[in-house]
Enzyme design. Structure first.
Site, PDB file in Angstrom:
ATOM      1  N   PRO A 185     -61.268  63.382  36.377  1.00 47.46           N
ATOM      2  CA  PRO A 185     -60.130  64.281  36.153  1.00 47.46           C
ATOM      3  C   PRO A 185     -59.764  64.267  34.671  1.00 47.46           C
ATOM      4  O   PRO A 185     -59.643  63.193  34.076  1.00 47.46           O
ATOM      5  CB  PRO A 185     -58.999  63.651  36.986  1.00 47.46           C
ATOM      6  N   MET A 186     -59.599  65.426  34.067  1.00 47.91           N
ATOM      7  CA  MET A 186     -59.215  65.476  32.652  1.00 47.91           C
ATOM      8  C   MET A 186     -58.239  66.621  32.420  1.00 47.91           C
ATOM      9  O   MET A 186     -58.576  67.799  32.608  1.00 47.91           O
ATOM     10  CB  MET A 186     -60.474  65.641  31.776  1.00 47.91           C
TER      11      MET A 186
ATOM     12  N   GLN B 291     -56.351  65.390  42.064  1.00 49.14           N
ATOM     13  CA  GLN B 291     -55.707  64.164  41.581  1.00 49.14           C
ATOM     14  C   GLN B 291     -54.205  64.369  41.458  1.00 49.14           C
ATOM     15  O   GLN B 291     -53.744  65.347  40.863  1.00 49.14           O
ATOM     16  CB  GLN B 291     -56.248  63.719  40.222  1.00 49.14           C
TER      17      GLN B 291
ATOM     18  N   CYS C 154     -53.765  56.673  33.833  1.00 44.07           N
ATOM     19  CA  CYS C 154     -53.467  57.500  32.670  1.00 44.07           C
ATOM     20  C   CYS C 154     -52.297  56.908  31.890  1.00 44.07           C
ATOM     21  O   CYS C 154     -51.241  56.673  32.457  1.00 44.07           O
ATOM     22  CB  CYS C 154     -53.108  58.893  33.202  1.00 44.07           C
TER      23      CYS C 154
ATOM     24  N   LYS D 179     -57.777  56.040  41.386  1.00 43.42           N
ATOM     25  CA  LYS D 179     -58.449  55.823  40.094  1.00 43.42           C
ATOM     26  C   LYS D 179     -57.570  54.878  39.288  1.00 43.42           C
ATOM     27  O   LYS D 179     -56.380  55.163  39.090  1.00 43.42           O
ATOM     28  CB  LYS D 179     -58.624  57.154  39.367  1.00 43.42           C
TER      29      LYS D 179
ATOM     30  N   ASN E   1     -66.249  53.832  35.778  1.00 41.34           N
ATOM     31  CA  ASN E   1     -65.929  54.903  34.828  1.00 41.34           C
ATOM     32  C   ASN E   1     -65.640  54.294  33.455  1.00 41.34           C
ATOM     33  O   ASN E   1     -65.173  53.178  33.363  1.00 41.34           O
ATOM     34  CB  ASN E   1     -64.694  55.678  35.343  1.00 41.34           C
TER      35      ASN E   1
ATOM     36  N   GLY F 169     -66.989  55.399  29.203  1.00 41.11           N
ATOM     37  CA  GLY F 169     -68.032  55.232  28.192  1.00 41.11           C
ATOM     38  C   GLY F 169     -69.441  55.497  28.675  1.00 41.11           C
ATOM     39  O   GLY F 169     -70.391  55.128  27.992  1.00 41.11           O
TER      40      GLY F 169
ATOM     41  N   GLY G  51     -66.579  61.309  32.316  1.00 35.18           N
ATOM     42  CA  GLY G  51     -65.563  62.229  31.821  1.00 35.18           C
ATOM     43  C   GLY G  51     -66.034  63.029  30.627  1.00 35.18           C
ATOM     44  O   GLY G  51     -66.619  64.104  30.761  1.00 35.18           O
TER      45      GLY G  51
HETATM   46  C1  FMN Z   1     -58.863  65.267  27.670  1.00 36.44           C
HETATM   47  C2  FMN Z   1     -58.769  64.168  28.700  1.00 36.44           C
HETATM   48  C3  FMN Z   1     -57.822  64.253  29.705  1.00 36.44           C
HETATM   49  C4  FMN Z   1     -57.738  63.258  30.696  1.00 36.44           C
HETATM   50  N1  FMN Z   1     -56.859  63.430  31.736  1.00 36.44           N
HETATM   51  C5  FMN Z   1     -56.874  62.537  32.769  1.00 36.44           C
HETATM   52  C6  FMN Z   1     -56.134  62.773  33.955  1.00 36.44           C
HETATM   53  O1  FMN Z   1     -55.461  63.802  34.117  1.00 36.44           O
HETATM   54  N2  FMN Z   1     -56.172  61.832  34.932  1.00 36.44           N
HETATM   55  C7  FMN Z   1     -56.919  60.696  34.793  1.00 36.44           C
HETATM   56  O2  FMN Z   1     -56.944  59.872  35.717  1.00 36.44           O
HETATM   57  N3  FMN Z   1     -57.644  60.459  33.702  1.00 36.44           N
HETATM   58  C8  FMN Z   1     -57.661  61.357  32.703  1.00 36.44           C
HETATM   59  N4  FMN Z   1     -58.479  61.161  31.626  1.00 36.44           N
HETATM   60  C9  FMN Z   1     -59.347  59.976  31.582  1.00 36.44           C
HETATM   61  C10 FMN Z   1     -60.715  60.296  32.189  1.00 36.44           C
HETATM   62  O3  FMN Z   1     -60.589  60.649  33.552  1.00 36.44           O
HETATM   63  C11 FMN Z   1     -61.651  59.070  32.082  1.00 36.44           C
HETATM   64  O4  FMN Z   1     -61.104  57.997  32.812  1.00 36.44           O
HETATM   65  C12 FMN Z   1     -61.826  58.620  30.636  1.00 36.44           C
HETATM   66  O5  FMN Z   1     -62.066  59.706  29.767  1.00 36.44           O
HETATM   67  C13 FMN Z   1     -62.982  57.603  30.533  1.00 36.44           C
HETATM   68  O6  FMN Z   1     -64.193  58.153  30.977  1.00 36.44           O
HETATM   69  P1  FMN Z   1     -65.297  58.731  29.932  1.00 36.44           P
HETATM   70  O7  FMN Z   1     -65.522  57.630  28.923  1.00 36.44           O
HETATM   71  O8  FMN Z   1     -66.499  59.018  30.763  1.00 36.44           O
HETATM   72  O9  FMN Z   1     -64.688  59.915  29.276  1.00 36.44           O
HETATM   73  C14 FMN Z   1     -58.581  62.125  30.631  1.00 36.44           C
HETATM   74  C15 FMN Z   1     -59.530  62.046  29.599  1.00 36.44           C
HETATM   75  C16 FMN Z   1     -59.634  63.057  28.655  1.00 36.44           C
HETATM   76  C17 FMN Z   1     -60.682  62.956  27.559  1.00 36.44           C
END
Ligand code: FMN
Length: 341
Positions: free
Chosen positions: A25-26, A78, A108, A147, A219, A221, A242
């Site tokens: 989720p982002m 989410q 978050c 999460k 999750n 990196g 992500g």
């Molecule tokens: C722009 C952005 C928005 C995000 N928004 C959320 C969110 O709404 N809910 C959440 O649980 N994590 C959020 N995250 C965190 C990601 O879900 C993920 O846990 C985090 O980026 C680490 O994974 P990655 O290294 O594969 O990016 C966000 C990350 C980014 C970059």
């Protein structure tokens, strides 16, 4: 420690299978246009919405936040919140809207989210998370998942994470995605909180030893499908990706059906781009803007010849008044020319 005391509703089996690979989720990124694109690249990976807060749904009546395209399944909603009754109502609304899973955000760290006692700060109160999840499970006919981080601030993750998972799984949650680093609630921006606290994949993996019956996704990196496969081989049930899935969706998703799920053809990003044209056309016809769709497509050819021109054409021209989906075809010419050269 892992005893499950409450009756557990089984999720749809297809959904936990889809969680072998998920797109995280982002906020502002994984909206429905982004998810439609990702679904064209992989028919099997699990896709998460941006976080939607329970107060926005329940008190604010913002039910438009629940809309999605039928093609997106399997898709998980989410939720953010910390009030059990409100989360239960939001989960009920999400399930009624057709989502395949309801996920609670305990990871978050953003200020806005902290102010309402949402997200990672809840790692400090596993009892409340368990209460929230129990209420959501009671209200939702679809699976409720969590999460989380491995801890926050000065917590000791070795102690906190197993206790958190034990208490929340005792409330009936069977599937977790663990962002394998702490969140520091003071002094770091949300962006820094995704990079600065060190990753501890081994701790996350030890949770699989402690809780073998749970479905655990790792999750944080993870940068390629090769890495995802390696994590699955180590014993994780799923991998959640992500940022790299957003910026290089083809790298993560185009071969995922075959390599992660063992079935299906690889997708071709050129065909995917073409298939976005009628989608963009429908979106524009319903009053939307081309750029709302194409902004998620900029990374479709990352690392491939012609990618820079593809990005440039879409990012410079999609905002212009009157520009329609044919811009996608125009931008594609740089890719096709480079392929033909
Ligand atoms: C722009 C952005 C928005 C995000 N928004 C959320 C969110 O709404 N809910 C959440 O649980 N994590 C959020 N995250 C965190 C990601 O879900 C993920 O846990 C985090 O980026 C680490 O994974 P990655 O290294 O594969 O990016 C966000 C990350 C980014 C970059």
């Amino acid at each position: 420690m892992a005893a499950q005391v409450s009756p557990v509703k089984q999720g749809k089996p297809g959904v936990s299978r889809a969680a072998r690979l998920s797109v995280a989720p982002m906020m502002d990124w994984t909206d429905r246009h982004c998810r439609y694109l990702h679904r064209l690249l992989s028919s099997r990976a699990l896709l998460y919405t941006e976080m939607v807060t329970a107060p926005a749904l329940v008190r604010g009546g913002a039910t438009h936040l629940l809309s999605f395209n039928a093609e997106e399944h399997p898709v998980a909603l989410q939720l953010g919140g910390s009030d059990p009754a409100e989360l239960a109502e939001a989960a009920r609304m999400g399930a009624a809207a057709g989502y395949d899973e309801i996920n609670l955000n305990v990871g978050c760290p953003s200020d806005r989210v902290q102010s309402g006692t949402f997200g990672a700060v809840l790692m400090k109160d596993p009892g409340l998370v368990a209460e929230c999840c129990a209420a959501m499970i009671e209200a939702s006919p679809v699976e409720v998942t969590v999460k989380c981080r491995i801890g926050v601030d000065d917590q000791d993750p070795e102690v906190v994470l197993p206790e958190f998972i034990a208490r929340v799984s005792a409330a009936g949650v069977q599937r977790f995605a663990i962002h394998a680093r702490k969140a520091w609630l003071q002094g770091l921006s949300p962006k820094q909180n995704r990079d600065v606290p060190p990753l501890d994949y081994n701790l996350a993996l030890r949770m699989k030893g402690l809780f073998p019956a749970l479905h655990l996704s790792v999750n944080g990196g993870i940068g390629s499908l090769d890495e995802a496969e390696a994590f699955l081989e180590q014993g994780f049930d799923g991998v959640m990706i992500g940022r790299v899935a957003y910026h290089s969706p083809t790298e993560i998703l185009a071969q995922a059906d075959r390599r992660i799920f063992g079935a299906g053809e690889d997708s071709d990003p050129v065909q995917v781009a073409l298939a976005m044209m009628p989608y963009a056309e429908r979106h524009i016809a319903s009053g939307g803007k081309l750029a709302q769709v194409t902004r998620h497509m900029l990374g479709l050819f990352t690392g491939r010849p012609g990618a820079r021109n593809w990005r440039r054409v879409l990012s410079e021209q999609a905002h212009r008044p009157g520009v329609g989906p044919e811009l996608i075809e125009e931008a594609l010419s740089s890719i096709l020319d480079a392929q033909a050269a």
